[in-house]
Enzyme design. Structure first.
Site, PDB file in Angstrom:
ATOM      1  N   HIS A  13      19.261  16.091 -34.230  1.00  0.00           N
ATOM      2  CA  HIS A  13      18.885  17.299 -33.491  1.00  0.00           C
ATOM      3  C   HIS A  13      18.918  16.952 -32.003  1.00  0.00           C
ATOM      4  CE1 HIS A  13      15.085  15.258 -33.080  1.00  0.00           C
ATOM      5  NE2 HIS A  13      14.910  15.229 -34.391  1.00  0.00           N
ATOM      6  N   LYS A  65       8.782  10.178 -28.852  1.00  0.00           N
ATOM      7  CA  LYS A  65       8.243  10.954 -29.976  1.00  0.00           C
ATOM      8  C   LYS A  65       7.583  10.012 -30.986  1.00  0.00           C
ATOM      9  CE  LYS A  65       8.253  14.040 -33.468  1.00  0.00           C
ATOM     10  NZ  LYS A  65       7.975  13.155 -34.568  1.00  0.00           N
ATOM     11  N   HIS A 115      17.598  13.531 -30.726  1.00  0.00           N
ATOM     12  CA  HIS A 115      18.512  12.393 -30.860  1.00  0.00           C
ATOM     13  C   HIS A 115      19.603  12.460 -29.788  1.00  0.00           C
ATOM     14  CE1 HIS A 115      17.181  13.000 -35.189  1.00  0.00           C
ATOM     15  NE2 HIS A 115      16.868  11.739 -34.991  1.00  0.00           N
TER      16      HIS A 115
HETATM   17  P1  AMP Z   1      14.871   9.077 -36.496  1.00  0.00           P
HETATM   18  O1  AMP Z   1      16.245   9.464 -36.885  1.00  0.00           O
HETATM   19  O2  AMP Z   1      13.840  10.100 -36.813  1.00  0.00           O
HETATM   20  O3  AMP Z   1      14.521   7.689 -36.963  1.00  0.00           O
HETATM   21  O4  AMP Z   1      14.886   8.997 -34.915  1.00  0.00           O
HETATM   22  C1  AMP Z   1      15.843   8.252 -34.244  1.00  0.00           C
HETATM   23  C2  AMP Z   1      15.438   8.141 -32.802  1.00  0.00           C
HETATM   24  O5  AMP Z   1      15.351   9.446 -32.228  1.00  0.00           O
HETATM   25  C3  AMP Z   1      14.058   7.493 -32.629  1.00  0.00           C
HETATM   26  O6  AMP Z   1      14.097   6.620 -31.509  1.00  0.00           O
HETATM   27  C4  AMP Z   1      13.161   8.681 -32.386  1.00  0.00           C
HETATM   28  O7  AMP Z   1      12.011   8.361 -31.630  1.00  0.00           O
HETATM   29  C5  AMP Z   1      14.094   9.581 -31.594  1.00  0.00           C
HETATM   30  N1  AMP Z   1      13.631  10.982 -31.673  1.00  0.00           N
HETATM   31  C6  AMP Z   1      13.327  11.700 -32.778  1.00  0.00           C
HETATM   32  N2  AMP Z   1      12.880  12.932 -32.451  1.00  0.00           N
HETATM   33  C7  AMP Z   1      12.881  12.979 -31.091  1.00  0.00           C
HETATM   34  C8  AMP Z   1      12.513  13.978 -30.134  1.00  0.00           C
HETATM   35  N3  AMP Z   1      12.045  15.167 -30.501  1.00  0.00           N
HETATM   36  N4  AMP Z   1      12.655  13.684 -28.827  1.00  0.00           N
HETATM   37  C9  AMP Z   1      13.119  12.478 -28.412  1.00  0.00           C
HETATM   38  N5  AMP Z   1      13.494  11.484 -29.270  1.00  0.00           N
HETATM   39  C10 AMP Z   1      13.370  11.733 -30.584  1.00  0.00           C
END
Ligand code: AMP
Length: 288
Positions: free
Chosen positions: A36, A151, A39
């Site tokens: 989203h 986040k 990312h």
């Molecule tokens: P995930 O795929 O959920 O493991 O997240 C991958 C990366 O994206 C991690 O470093 C998360 O902290 C970052 N991330 C997820 N959601 C957000 C958001 N809303 N804003 C900024 N970074 C995010």
């Protein structure tokens, strides 16, 4: 340039050798997919910081507990690739779990302090899985810089500590949380919220903002600030606050009664069966 997919670890390692020989600056953005705008903000920052950007998409089984949502974690690879292609990402790494964790895998990385608190209390070996997979990705890609979202503030803190404590020669950069216009932090898990639950979930960011406002007006007492958050969440049968904790930004150590250093308020709230985490910094960002 068309995006290129790397799957085999040895192909990735061979590519990295080429880039290093050509003195390219490498940026890594580890994700679990279901991408989203949050990312994509990480990807944008990576693009302006390096010659080569690699986004990894891997739903890492070792960071999920036995009762957690590994099997039903959203997997949307086709859409993810389209989004990354539109941002002109160079490489996507989508490894197989069996390659990353061979049958006789037995070496783990874990954090002894931070990882046993906050999310670590209910998600037992979560950060052990995170640290291990991220260090493996760092060893495969040897990035100059890697990007993680604020986040997941505890994750960012644990990974910063890992890099410092284990002398990994690279930089970790934290990127501000991207939110929906109404304030809800973007998350791959938001899709599980019903309309009613989503409305309740909105109180989380409202509560965090209310605490920040009170803090900025001069209130530094943790009990009073906590009550501000609890008051915003209110009483609803389907909403449970798992934790609401004020910590120092540096290594998430505890305060006594009063905030006297750059702080972060971290919360985990369950709305129906969906576990949401969010946080807000109080005072300037002096994250070390
Ligand atoms: P995930 O795929 O959920 O493991 O997240 C991958 C990366 O994206 C991690 O470093 C998360 O902290 C970052 N991330 C997820 N959601 C957000 C958001 N809303 N804003 C900024 N970074 C995010």
């Amino acid at each position: 340039m068309k995006i290129k997919t790397l799957i085999a670890i040895e192909d990735a390692v061979a590519k990295v050798r080429e880039w290093k020989k050509d003195q390219k600056r490498i940026a890594l953005v580890p994700t679990m997919g279901a991408l989203h705008e949050g990312h994509l903000a990480l990807v944008q920052s990576a693009k302006s910081a390096a010659d080569i950007v690699i986004v990894t998409i891997f739903v890492n089984p070792t960071q999920f507990g036995p009762t957690e949502d590994f099997a039903k974690y959203p997997r949307t690879l086709k859409d993810d690739m389209q989004m990354l292609e539109a941002l002109n990402v160079d490489y996507v790494f989508t490894p197989n779990a069996n390659d990353l964790y061979s049958g006789d895998f037995q070496t783990w990385v874990y954090n002894d302090m931070m990882a046993n608190q906050l999310c670590g209390l209910t998600r037992n070996s979560h950060f052990k899985g995170v640290c291990t997979v991220v260090l493996k990705l760092f060893n495969i890609f040897r990035p100059d810089i890697a990007f993680f979202g604020k986040k997941d503030y505890q994750q960012l803190s644990v990974l910063k500590a890992m890099v410092q404590d284990l002398n990994v020669d690279m930089e970790i950069q934290g990127i501000n949380t991207i939110r929906h216009p109404d304030g809800l932090a973007m998350s791959s898990r938001n899709r599980y919220l019903s309309d009613v639950d989503r409305k309740l979930a909105l109180q989380i960011s409202k509560g965090l903002n209310a605490v920040q406002e009170t803090f900025n007006k001069g209130e530094k007492n943790i009990k009073i600030l906590s009550e501000r958050f609890f008051g915003c969440i209110g009483e609803h049968s389907q909403v449970q606050i798992e934790y609401c904790e004020f910590r120092k930004q540096n290594r998430l150590t505890e305060f006594q009664e009063v905030i006297n250093a750059p702080a972060v308020l971290l919360v985990a709230v369950r709305v129906s069966n969906v576990r949401l985490i969010d946080n807000i910094e109080l005072g300037t960002y002096e994250f070390i």
